[in-house]
Design a protein around this motif. Structure first.
Motif, PDB file in Angstrom:
ATOM      1  N   ASP A  59       0.817  -1.218   0.000  1.00 36.44           N
ATOM      2  CA  ASP A  59       0.000   0.000   0.000  1.00 36.44           C
ATOM      3  C   ASP A  59       0.849   1.266   0.000  1.00 36.44           C
ATOM      4  O   ASP A  59       0.440   2.292  -0.518  1.00 36.44           O
ATOM      5  CB  ASP A  59      -0.945   0.008   1.213  1.00 36.44           C
ATOM      6  N   GLY A  61       3.580   1.642  -1.552  1.00 36.01           N
ATOM      7  CA  GLY A  61       4.257   1.838  -2.839  1.00 36.01           C
ATOM      8  C   GLY A  61       5.590   1.119  -2.953  1.00 36.01           C
ATOM      9  O   GLY A  61       6.450   1.519  -3.741  1.00 36.01           O
ATOM     10  N   ALA A  62       5.760   0.022  -2.192  1.00 34.18           N
ATOM     11  CA  ALA A  62       6.971  -0.797  -2.360  1.00 34.18           C
ATOM     12  C   ALA A  62       6.910  -1.441  -3.737  1.00 34.18           C
ATOM     13  O   ALA A  62       5.841  -1.810  -4.215  1.00 34.18           O
ATOM     14  CB  ALA A  62       7.040  -1.878  -1.293  1.00 34.18           C
ATOM     15  N   VAL A  63       8.084  -1.594  -4.364  1.00 36.51           N
ATOM     16  CA  VAL A  63       8.130  -2.182  -5.693  1.00 36.51           C
ATOM     17  C   VAL A  63       8.195  -3.716  -5.577  1.00 36.51           C
ATOM     18  O   VAL A  63       7.839  -4.437  -6.504  1.00 36.51           O
ATOM     19  CB  VAL A  63       9.316  -1.547  -6.464  1.00 36.51           C
ATOM     20  N   VAL A 279       9.505   5.897  -0.140  1.00 36.94           N
ATOM     21  CA  VAL A 279       9.167   5.713  -1.559  1.00 36.94           C
ATOM     22  C   VAL A 279       9.201   7.066  -2.283  1.00 36.94           C
ATOM     23  O   VAL A 279       9.798   7.204  -3.356  1.00 36.94           O
ATOM     24  CB  VAL A 279       7.769   5.061  -1.697  1.00 36.94           C
ATOM     25  N   LEU A 280       8.591   8.068  -1.665  1.00 40.56           N
ATOM     26  CA  LEU A 280       8.545   9.406  -2.273  1.00 40.56           C
ATOM     27  C   LEU A 280       9.947   9.980  -2.463  1.00 40.56           C
ATOM     28  O   LEU A 280      10.294  10.501  -3.530  1.00 40.56           O
ATOM     29  CB  LEU A 280       7.697  10.327  -1.378  1.00 40.56           C
ATOM     30  N   TYR A 284      11.934  11.137  -6.025  1.00 35.82           N
ATOM     31  CA  TYR A 284      12.292  12.554  -6.203  1.00 35.82           C
ATOM     32  C   TYR A 284      13.590  12.905  -5.475  1.00 35.82           C
ATOM     33  O   TYR A 284      13.718  13.992  -4.935  1.00 35.82           O
ATOM     34  CB  TYR A 284      11.134  13.437  -5.740  1.00 35.82           C
TER      35      TYR A 284
ATOM     36  N   VAL B  59       2.955   1.034  -7.824  1.00 32.32           N
ATOM     37  CA  VAL B  59       3.879   2.054  -7.320  1.00 32.32           C
ATOM     38  C   VAL B  59       3.694   3.353  -8.092  1.00 32.32           C
ATOM     39  O   VAL B  59       3.557   4.434  -7.511  1.00 32.32           O
ATOM     40  CB  VAL B  59       5.342   1.572  -7.466  1.00 32.32           C
ATOM     41  N   SER B  62       0.412   4.910  -7.104  1.00 32.13           N
ATOM     42  CA  SER B  62       0.319   5.536  -5.783  1.00 32.13           C
ATOM     43  C   SER B  62       1.130   6.823  -5.725  1.00 32.13           C
ATOM     44  O   SER B  62       0.734   7.798  -5.086  1.00 32.13           O
ATOM     45  CB  SER B  62       0.688   4.552  -4.668  1.00 32.13           C
ATOM     46  N   LEU B  63       2.261   6.889  -6.438  1.00 31.84           N
ATOM     47  CA  LEU B  63       3.022   8.146  -6.464  1.00 31.84           C
ATOM     48  C   LEU B  63       2.297   9.212  -7.265  1.00 31.84           C
ATOM     49  O   LEU B  63       2.373  10.399  -6.953  1.00 31.84           O
ATOM     50  CB  LEU B  63       4.429   7.912  -7.010  1.00 31.84           C
ATOM     51  N   ILE B  66      -0.236  10.934  -5.129  1.00 33.29           N
ATOM     52  CA  ILE B  66       0.349  11.976  -4.262  1.00 33.29           C
ATOM     53  C   ILE B  66       0.603  13.231  -5.104  1.00 33.29           C
ATOM     54  O   ILE B  66       0.323  14.344  -4.704  1.00 33.29           O
ATOM     55  CB  ILE B  66       1.668  11.495  -3.615  1.00 33.29           C
ATOM     56  N   GLN B  67       1.158  13.029  -6.313  1.00 31.46           N
ATOM     57  CA  GLN B  67       1.447  14.140  -7.215  1.00 31.46           C
ATOM     58  C   GLN B  67       0.242  14.329  -8.152  1.00 31.46           C
ATOM     59  O   GLN B  67       0.331  14.074  -9.352  1.00 31.46           O
ATOM     60  CB  GLN B  67       2.714  13.839  -8.027  1.00 31.46           C
ATOM     61  N   VAL B  70       0.364  16.073 -11.686  1.00 34.08           N
ATOM     62  CA  VAL B  70       1.014  15.315 -12.761  1.00 34.08           C
ATOM     63  C   VAL B  70      -0.018  14.396 -13.417  1.00 34.08           C
ATOM     64  O   VAL B  70      -0.130  14.324 -14.643  1.00 34.08           O
ATOM     65  CB  VAL B  70       2.197  14.480 -12.203  1.00 34.08           C
TER      66      VAL B  70
END
Lengths: 323, 208
Positions: A59, A61-63, A279-280, A284, B59, B62-63, B66-67, B70
């Motif tokens: 959940d 965002g782990a790959v 993850v974030l 970035y 992944v 989910s990113l 957040i963004q 985009v």
């Protein structure tokens, strides 16, 4: 070709042919195995020990998740022999999550690795976090259809594992310490060695290149490929001691393709927030504003306290075969 | 014609591989253009074409939630007709609905513009991943080497969707107007014809 296929063995037992009506499929090729690792790039692979933790990781965002019996921090505390995780736990997690699942086997333990392949884990980590089973040899990984990831402290170790059939490299670092210093040392060691190789290659100094290959005990074609690419020929992740978003951004800025987080998430007191924020920060990493926002999500009072790597009783990075 | 601007969504996955494959395809077609990894809505707004690379769709989704900006920019650009290529995870991201072979329905974030239903991990786990030759008529007679890594398949297609190829009766590449989606990874083989097809779409889009 976007995947390096140098140093791939000719008679590979891991390759399987399968006929479906008119079509012939080939499994376990270098492209398919190294390709899997390429799909993990820019991602975070999280250590988990239970279904609940695996769900949190997915959940967040782990790959991929790495299933262990104990987190490295607890392996250290428990002492004794650390072995591969329970089959039952691996199977339970497999049925709950959609992202890839990895598991660790002991260094040189061919049977643990075969078991993991039969259950269907997506990648096998031949890991120094577990107690080595063979002090002389690593596994000959060309014999497997499932790809492997191996740890390395320097360029020689990394390339030797690749020659044995590893599809992905991670730094060894010092697992379970919450201390990133050893991982940084290993990343820089590899980077500096590659820099040296690259300058030999640009200067067309083949004599120095072959000398380097003899010193590192690596075949000449693989050294030349590495020099030409100016990076490891397989995907390279950081591991060992990553605890905060800033840690993840740091290793990404040093040129790693992604990160493994072991005890750093589930030994912290805020695992959900921490997993998301790491993850974030990994995606970035080169944008300080977003890394700051990620870091804001975690509370330093809740980080894994960590250990000084100088006074450790057990140095995991030193375990296993020397060559 | 001015430079063609292609972006590869730089959130997670094999971003650099798609950048390289696109650069090679541009060169082969003798076109002037740039290709780079993009992660901000300002740089995406500026593009002539976008690739959603392979990786993990959960992944990337989910990113992107957040963004949010985009996500909206990409959505808007695709609706306006900007050509987009999705490989593997990218195909999943573009689809209308997706479910996992083992786990079933997933609550992941999707663009939902491609009128298909996707079955994730349809060929099984990694040790069942494979390479195979595919016949893709739009790319010519020469077979295309498909690299399938924990690949999804297309289970149901809407009326506006063209099937580009099947493998053993399973749909593995589709096209719907400006959208191309593949189950396999054209960026990992050395054949650039699929990226060329995508670039030709961009050239056509810019003429309109």
């Amino acid at each position: 070709m976007t995947i390096s296929i140098v140093a791939t063995e000719e008679e590979r037992n891991g390759i399987k042919f399968k006929n479906l009506h008119n079509e012939q499929l080939v499994q376990g090729t270098t492209l398919v195995k190294r390709g899997f690792a390429h799909m993990q790039k820019h991602g975070v692979i999280m250590d988990v020990t239970t279904v609940e933790q695996a769900q949190i990781a997915e959940d967040a965002g782990a790959v991929a998740v790495m299933v262990l019996d104990k987190l490295p921090y607890d392996v250290r505390k428990a002492g004794g022999v650390a072995r591969t995780a329970s089959i039952k736990v691996i199977e339970e997690i497999m049925n709950e999550i959609t992202i890839p699942l990895m598991a660790k086997c002991r260094i040189g333990h061919i049977s643990e690795a075969k078991i993991l392949e039969v259950i269907g884990v997506d990648m096998i980590d031949e890991s120094e976090v577990l107690t080595p089973a063979d002090e002389e040899n690593h596994i000959w990984k060309w014999d497997y259809t499932t790809p492997f990831v191996n740890g390395a402290k320097n360029l020689g170790e990394a390339l030797r594992r690749i020659e044995e059939g590893s599809s992905m490299i991670r730094t060894k670092g010092e697992p379970g310490t919450g201390n990133i210093a050893e991982a940084i040392r290993h990343i820089k060691q590899v980077n500096n060695d590659i820099r040296k190789l690259r300058s030999f290659y640009f200067d067309k100094d083949d004599q120095e290149l072959i000398k380097f290959s003899r010193e590192l005990k690596i075949s000449y074609p693989l050294i030349k490929e590495t020099a030409k690419l100016a990076r490891l020929p397989v995907v390279n992740f950081a591991a060992g001691g990553i605890s905060t978003p800033a840690d993840a951004a740091l290793v990404m800025n040093l040129g790693c393709d992604g990160v493994f987080v072991g005890s750093g998430i589930f030994k912290a007191e805020d695992p959900v927030q921490r997993a998301k924020s790491i993850v974030l920060a990994t995606t970035y990493y080169d944008d300080p504003t977003i890394v700051m926002e990620a870091q804001k999500l975690v509370d330093e009072k809740k980080s894994l306290l960590g250990l000084d790597t100088k006074s450790l009783e057990l140095r995991m990075q030193e375990r296993g075969p020397m060559i | 014609m001015s430079n063609i601007k292609v972006g590869v969504l730089g959130i997670q996955g094999d971003i650099e591989e798609n950048v390289l494959a696109t650069a090679e395809a541009l060169k082969k077609l003798n076109l002037r253009g740039t290709v780079e990894s993009v992660r901000y809505s300002e740089s995406i707004a500026d593009l002539d074409g976008l690739i959603l690379p392979g990786g993990e769709s959960t992944v990337i989704g989910s990113l992107l939630s957040i963004q949010g900006k985009v996500f909206q920019t990409i959505e808007k650009k695709i609706t306006e007709g900007m050509p987009v290529l999705g490989t593997c995870a990218g195909l999943i991201m573009l689809s209308k609905r997706t479910y996992d072979k083992v786990v079933g329905e997933t609550k992941q974030k999707l663009f939902g513009m491609l009128d298909v239903v996707i079955e994730r991990n349809a060929f099984g786990r990694q040790h069942e991943s494979f390479e195979a030759d595919l016949e893709i008529p739009v790319l010519g007679k020469e077979p295309f080497r498909g690299i399938f890594i924990r690949s999804p398949i297309v289970n149901n297609v809407g009326e506006s969707v063209t099937i580009l190829t099947k493998l053993n009766d399973k749909i593995v590449a589709v096209k719907q107007n400006n959208i191309i989606g593949t189950s396999f990874h054209p960026e990992l083989s050395s054949d650039r014809r699929l990226h060329e097809l995508f670039i030709k779409d961009i050239v056509g889009f810019r003429k309109d």
